[in-house]
Design an enzyme around this catalytic site. Structure first.
Site, PDB file in Angstrom:
ATOM      1  N   ARG A   1     -18.143 -48.102  28.312  1.00  0.00           N
ATOM      2  CA  ARG A   1     -18.389 -46.811  27.661  1.00  0.00           C
ATOM      3  C   ARG A   1     -19.532 -46.092  28.364  1.00  0.00           C
ATOM      4  O   ARG A   1     -20.201 -45.264  27.777  1.00  0.00           O
ATOM      5  CB  ARG A   1     -18.734 -47.030  26.197  1.00  0.00           C
ATOM      6  CG  ARG A   1     -19.933 -47.933  26.092  1.00  0.00           C
ATOM      7  CD  ARG A   1     -20.358 -48.275  24.743  1.00  0.00           C
ATOM      8  NE  ARG A   1     -21.006 -49.584  24.837  1.00  0.00           N
ATOM      9  CZ  ARG A   1     -21.616 -50.175  23.862  1.00  0.00           C
ATOM     10  NH1 ARG A   1     -21.673 -49.622  22.706  1.00  0.00           N
ATOM     11  NH2 ARG A   1     -22.179 -51.343  24.044  1.00  0.00           N
TER      12      ARG A   1
ATOM     13  N   ASP B   1     -25.098 -60.530  30.087  1.00  0.00           N
ATOM     14  CA  ASP B   1     -24.752 -59.183  30.561  1.00  0.00           C
ATOM     15  C   ASP B   1     -25.730 -58.132  30.053  1.00  0.00           C
ATOM     16  O   ASP B   1     -25.676 -56.984  30.489  1.00  0.00           O
ATOM     17  CB  ASP B   1     -23.320 -58.812  30.145  1.00  0.00           C
ATOM     18  CG  ASP B   1     -23.089 -58.953  28.655  1.00  0.00           C
ATOM     19  OD1 ASP B   1     -23.219 -60.085  28.152  1.00  0.00           O
ATOM     20  OD2 ASP B   1     -22.796 -57.947  27.997  1.00  0.00           O
TER      21      ASP B   1
HETATM   22  P1  AMP Z   1     -22.679 -54.389  24.663  1.00  0.00           P
HETATM   23  O1  AMP Z   1     -22.570 -54.441  23.187  1.00  0.00           O
HETATM   24  O2  AMP Z   1     -23.312 -53.125  25.163  1.00  0.00           O
HETATM   25  O3  AMP Z   1     -23.321 -55.577  25.262  1.00  0.00           O
HETATM   26  O4  AMP Z   1     -21.169 -54.327  25.182  1.00  0.00           O
HETATM   27  C1  AMP Z   1     -20.366 -55.439  25.499  1.00  0.00           C
HETATM   28  C2  AMP Z   1     -19.103 -54.976  26.184  1.00  0.00           C
HETATM   29  O5  AMP Z   1     -18.234 -54.256  25.288  1.00  0.00           O
HETATM   30  C3  AMP Z   1     -19.350 -54.044  27.375  1.00  0.00           C
HETATM   31  O6  AMP Z   1     -18.445 -54.381  28.387  1.00  0.00           O
HETATM   32  C4  AMP Z   1     -19.055 -52.693  26.783  1.00  0.00           C
HETATM   33  O7  AMP Z   1     -18.731 -51.782  27.771  1.00  0.00           O
HETATM   34  C5  AMP Z   1     -17.902 -52.978  25.815  1.00  0.00           C
HETATM   35  N1  AMP Z   1     -17.848 -51.965  24.749  1.00  0.00           N
HETATM   36  C6  AMP Z   1     -18.709 -51.854  23.719  1.00  0.00           C
HETATM   37  N2  AMP Z   1     -18.445 -50.772  22.968  1.00  0.00           N
HETATM   38  C7  AMP Z   1     -17.381 -50.154  23.515  1.00  0.00           C
HETATM   39  C8  AMP Z   1     -16.635 -48.942  23.238  1.00  0.00           C
HETATM   40  N3  AMP Z   1     -16.943 -48.136  22.224  1.00  0.00           N
HETATM   41  N4  AMP Z   1     -15.616 -48.642  24.062  1.00  0.00           N
HETATM   42  C9  AMP Z   1     -15.303 -49.429  25.097  1.00  0.00           C
HETATM   43  N5  AMP Z   1     -15.946 -50.553  25.430  1.00  0.00           N
HETATM   44  C10 AMP Z   1     -16.992 -50.934  24.670  1.00  0.00           C
HETATM   45 MG    MG Z   2     -24.316 -54.478  27.029  1.00  0.00          MG
END
Ligand code: AMP
Ligand code: MG
Length: 472
Positions: free
Chosen positions: A90, A244
């Protein structure tokens, strides 16, 4: 359009398997909420006329000249479980640029789907955008390495979450968005060419004196050991320390369900998805060591002799807990006015923390009150405090001007959860005055003034926030 950003795009010159070129998806009616003019000036961003233009650019509707938008590939261990492919799902990196303070990334988050989107719409709602803006800028003002917030824009497009909410995009600035998981994805794919190119880029960018993967690992370990001690010293809980979400630069990154605690307990957890408390406040030092071990594993293929690499890397990882303890002691020693604390001072620090935990004392206000001689009021059982205070005073007698150090180490202001929630609620109702007020106050966290005294108050029982959400 006249806005100009002096992009150079070193990341886009890395091997193509490290990213996917990806334009942001335009939105219907962008409206600027906030823009960080000081940060823009530091980055050499010039030529913009008005907030309309800024809204168009930082919503992703207009791409500045010289930008080369892309989504970055990475993988990671999420709550300890290996996920072989993640990536910016995103977010879109507009590009990176060179300044006299080093190279910086400018990234839009909430700017639409990418090839790495995971069952999501690539969007963000207003809540997490305001939250990241406030928390990252507060961390910066507290002197803690962090990504910065450059802009927040409402998209004019609703997003569907548990209910329909206003959509928004945050623009963040980072020394880089290279994560432990960026190394992991290449090592797991046995892509040695990609791994070596990433390694060389990361060394050049963050640790130019490192010549070997071992030097590099030690430098990242040192940066992360320092960072986690700083988090602990202000009561910060990252909430999702997946590999990550762990930056090679040593900056705090990926503000999701993170939070500052009010009353002190080692096992405090806010994140609604952290059911077992893996990322609780007091577990953060162990988790960062675990994350560095994953980085070390990813670097082994770059070493000529794998056995020797494992021996050397293991020694570096095993040295990390002591390094964190050293940084923790310095950070908490400073909070007590001790410029050069030794191991013997651990009992003094832990004595206070133990008492705070037993009596649920407010973390920020208790430490702040120490410099005013009013910390006793933070405890219901004052007898225990008085006895601790005597020991502390005896130790302080050996120090020169401890008050000054304490004033610089104990903030008045942190972004308290209940205030951040109130700001978000008002924002959803199109009132951004509370956001701007809290943001301005957090810029000077070590200065208490009469007009911010309500912001230093712990939550009343009915204001208490018990859970925070990833929620983008
Ligand atoms: P995070 O919570 O930022 O660590 O995200 C973990 C993974 O989920 C990452 O690869 C994000 O890009 C994906 N992700 C989280 N929210 C979304 C969303 N609204 N749309 C697409 N991918 C998402
Ligand atoms: Mg993240």
């Amino acid at each position: 359009m006249t806005l100009s950003i002096p992009f150079d795009n070193a990341y886009a010159r890395l091997p193509a398997q490290l990213f996917s070129l990806q334009m942001p998806t335009p939105v219907s009616a962008p409206r600027l909420i906030a823009f960080n003019h000081n940060l823009a000036a530091q980055l050499g961003i010039t030529g913009y006329d008005d907030s309309e233009e800024l809204a168009q650019v930082f919503a992703g509707n207009e791409t500045p000249a010289r930008a080369k938008p892309l989504a970055q590939l990475y993988a990671g261990h999420q709550f300890g479980h290996w996920n072989p492919q993640l990536g910016d799902g995103r977010a879109v990196l507009l590009g990176d640029l060179n300044t006299d303070q080093g190279r910086f990334d400018i990234q839009l988050k909430g700017s639409g789907p990418t090839p790495y989107s995971r069952n999501g719409d690539g969007r963000a709602w207003l809540g997490p955008v305001l939250r990241e803006y406030l928390l990252s800028e507060a961390m910066h003002a507290l002197g803690i390495p962090t990504t910065r917030a450059l802009a927040a824009v409402e998209t004019g497009q609703p997003v569907q979450r548990e209910k329909v909410l206003p959509g928004a995009v945050i623009t963040r600035v980072a020394a880089s968005h290279i994560r432990v998981g960026t190394f992991q994805v290449l090592a797991a794919r046995q892509d040695i060419e990609g791994l070596r190119a990433l390694f060389e880029h990361a060394v050049d960018r963050h640790y130019p004196t490192a010549t070997t993967p071992l030097d590099f690992l030690k430098a990242v370990i040192a940066a992360q050991a320092s960072l986690v001690a700083k988090w602990l010293s202000v009561g910060f809980i990252h909430g999702v320390m997946n590999t990550d979400n762990c930056a090679i630069s040593g900056e705090t990154i990926d503000y999701g369900p993170c939070a500052f605690m009010d009353n002190f307990h080692q096992m405090t957890v806010f994140s609604s998805i952290d059911r077992k408390g893996r990322y609780a406040y007091g577990n953060q030092p162990d988790i960062i060591v675990w994350n560095m071990a994953q980085l070390a594993t990813s670097l082994v293929p770059l070493m000529p002799d794998a056995d020797q690499a494992v021996t050397d890397f293991t020694a570096a990882i095993h040295a990390m807990p002591e390094l964190i303890r050293h940084n923790w002691r310095r950070a908490f020693g400073a909070k007590l006015g001790l410029a050069n604390p030794t191991e013997k001072d651990d009992a003094l620090i832990n004595g206070l923390l133990h008492m705070m935990s037993e009596q649920s004392a407010d973390f920020t206000n208790t430490f702040r009150a120490l410099s005013h001689g009013s910390a006793r009021d933070q405890f219901t059982d004052q007898a225990a405090y008085i006895s601790w205070h005597e020991t502390w005073e005896n130790r302080l007698n050996t120090m020169d001007n401890p008050e000054n150090l304490m004033r610089m180490s104990n903030p008045y202001l942190i972004p308290r959860n209940h205030q951040v929630e109130a700001v978000i609620q008002a924002g959803v109702n199109a009132d951004f005055a509370p956001f701007h007020r809290l943001h301005a106050a957090l810029a000077a966290p070590f200065q208490g003034t009469a007009d911010t005294s309500d912001l230093t108050a712990p939550p009343a029982e009915n204001e208490r926030v018990l859970a925070t959400f990833c929620g983008t």
